[in-house]
Design an enzyme around this catalytic site. Structure first.
Site, short mmCIF file in Angstrom:
data_model
loop_
_atom_site.label_atom_id
_atom_site.label_comp_id
_atom_site.label_asym_id
_atom_site.label_seq_id
_atom_site.Cartn_x
_atom_site.Cartn_y
_atom_site.Cartn_z
N ARG A 1 -10.26 -0.50 -5.93
CA ARG A 1 -10.43 0.25 -4.59
C ARG A 1 -11.72 1.04 -4.40
O ARG A 1 -11.91 2.09 -5.62
CB ARG A 1 -8.94 1.09 -4.36
CG ARG A 1 -9.06 1.68 -3.03
CD ARG A 1 -7.97 2.67 -2.78
NE ARG A 1 -7.61 2.99 -1.31
CZ ARG A 1 -7.36 4.13 -0.79
NH1 ARG A 1 -6.96 5.20 -1.67
NH2 ARG A 1 -6.98 3.93 0.39
N HIS B 1 -6.28 -0.36 6.66
CA HIS B 1 -5.86 0.20 7.90
C HIS B 1 -6.42 -0.58 9.05
O HIS B 1 -7.24 0.09 9.82
CB HIS B 1 -6.37 1.71 7.66
CG HIS B 1 -5.69 2.70 6.66
ND1 HIS B 1 -4.62 2.11 6.00
CD2 HIS B 1 -5.96 3.80 6.16
CE1 HIS B 1 -4.39 3.14 5.12
NE2 HIS B 1 -5.40 3.98 4.91
N HIS C 1 0.79 -1.23 0.06
CA HIS C 1 -0.04 -0.03 0.06
C HIS C 1 0.73 1.37 -0.07
O HIS C 1 1.07 1.71 1.08
CB HIS C 1 -0.86 -0.02 1.02
CG HIS C 1 -2.16 0.91 1.33
ND1 HIS C 1 -3.26 0.62 0.78
CD2 HIS C 1 -2.05 2.29 1.58
CE1 HIS C 1 -4.27 1.75 0.75
NE2 HIS C 1 -3.25 2.64 1.04
N ASP D 1 1.74 2.79 3.40
CA ASP D 1 0.94 4.01 3.47
C ASP D 1 1.56 5.14 2.80
O ASP D 1 1.06 6.16 3.15
CB ASP D 1 -0.03 4.15 4.60
CG ASP D 1 -0.93 5.09 4.33
OD1 ASP D 1 -1.59 4.84 3.25
OD2 ASP D 1 -1.59 5.84 5.29
N TYR E 1 -7.97 16.26 0.06
CA TYR E 1 -6.63 16.82 0.36
C TYR E 1 -5.87 16.99 -1.12
O TYR E 1 -6.48 16.57 -1.94
CB TYR E 1 -5.93 15.74 1.29
CG TYR E 1 -5.67 14.64 0.20
CD1 TYR E 1 -4.49 14.36 -0.44
CD2 TYR E 1 -6.40 13.34 0.59
CE1 TYR E 1 -4.42 13.15 -0.88
CE2 TYR E 1 -6.22 12.17 -0.11
CZ TYR E 1 -5.31 12.05 -0.91
OH TYR E 1 -4.89 10.84 -1.56
N HIS F 1 1.25 5.38 -2.60
CA HIS F 1 0.76 6.11 -3.55
C HIS F 1 1.86 6.79 -4.06
O HIS F 1 2.82 7.06 -3.59
CB HIS F 1 -0.32 7.20 -2.77
CG HIS F 1 -1.18 6.38 -1.98
ND1 HIS F 1 -2.28 5.60 -2.61
CD2 HIS F 1 -1.84 6.54 -0.90
CE1 HIS F 1 -3.13 5.14 -1.49
NE2 HIS F 1 -2.68 5.79 -0.46
#
Length: 301
Positions: free
Chosen positions: A126, A184, A33, A252, A51, A35
């Site tokens: 997702r 998470h 995970h 993350d 965001y 990005h």
């Protein structure tokens, strides 16, 4: 030029100097995970995002992965891109041996497009029901119904959702035609604890092998100001005890939408070492489980 949207917060930068983990990493370890927000894609951010990320390049991520001892990875479509998967797939397509991708789609995506995504490294979709821009289906039920479209591809569906709020989690999981993954640690706030009825309901379903869980983003559910986020230890311990064959881990990175203290990625990985003190268990979570879920069939470890 990108619309700045003054009411949308900009993200802080990740710690630029990650440290090595305290334990020896197994060969083939996978970060399931992270990005990427490459420069030049800012115009693709959706106006309704929650965001605005700083640029986060694949070269920066690779330095983190190398330091941590991560040899494989899964780049996950962030909500700011909605169903525009161009950035995400550009990286998985360029590194087919070491990277996979999780994309976002709508029900109108064609089978031909799904095949193209698959060839570029996509292995799942997702559905983010929490952050603006991430929910590309009218409802969770619609997303689950869509799983019949991706079953033959061998994909899975990943939710970012508060699992304790899903009333009939067993029925939802049973309806899906593909494996269901939750990010998470299930996204239940640590203040609710392992005895929260909703979390217990989810834990029972997880114990039966009906779902997968990512041990990611501890700071997103903890009340602590920084690592080791000890208040989530009981939840992680409960998940490991319930079904360690359905757990994977991820950084993350670059830790978007995180106010306050920015944790070091080495410190986050050390948390896994505390939860899974046995080397064989760490190998299962870091190597074997993601190899199965994401199709790293060339496993040599």
């Amino acid at each position: 030029m990108m619309d700045r949207h003054d009411d949308i917060p900009f993200c802080a930068a990740p710690d630029p100097v990650p440290r090595k983990p305290a334990f020896q990493m197994p060969t083939g370890a996978c970060d399931t995970h992270f990005h990427i927000f490459p420069t030049g894609y800012e115009e693709r951010y959706v106006p309704e995002r929650s965001y605005t990320p700083l640029p986060a390049e694949i070269t920066e991520y690779r330095r983190v992965a190398q330091t941590l001892g991560l040899e494989r990875g899964v780049v996950v479509q962030p909500s700011v891109f909605a169903e525009d998967n161009a950035a995400t797939l550009s990286f998985s397509a360029a590194h087919p041996e070491t990277l996979r991708a999780i994309v976002s789609v709508t029900k109108d995506v064609t089978d031909a497009e799904l095949e193209v995504f698959h060839a570029a490294g996509a292995r799942g979709i997702r559905v983010n029901v929490v952050d603006s821009g991430g929910m590309t289906f009218p409802s969770v039920d619609d997303a689950i119904s869509f799983t019949s479209r991706i079953a033959d591809l061998g994909w899975h569906i990943e939710f970012l959702a508060h699992v304790e709020k899903i009333e009939d989690i067993g029925a939802l999981l049973a309806t899906s035609k593909v494996p269901v993954v939750f990010g998470h640690l299930g996204y239940t706030n640590a203040s609710k604890g392992v005895n929260d009825p909703g979390f217990r309901r989810f834990l029972d379903a997880f114990k039966e092998g009906q779902a997968w869980v990512k041990l990611t983003g501890p700071y997103r559910i903890s009340k602590a100001d920084g690592p080791p986020y000890a208040d989530i230890d009981p939840m992680a311990d409960a998940l490991i005890a319930a079904n360690h064959s359905r757990l994977v881990w991820g950084t993350d990175w670059p830790h978007v939408r995180l106010p306050g203290f920015m944790p070091n990625d080495g410190a986050l990985l050390d948390m896994l070492g505390d939860w899974a003190c046995d080397a064989a268990l760490r190998k299962q979570i870091l190597v074997d489980n993601p190899a199965l879920l994401y199709g790293f069939s060339d496993l040599k470890a």
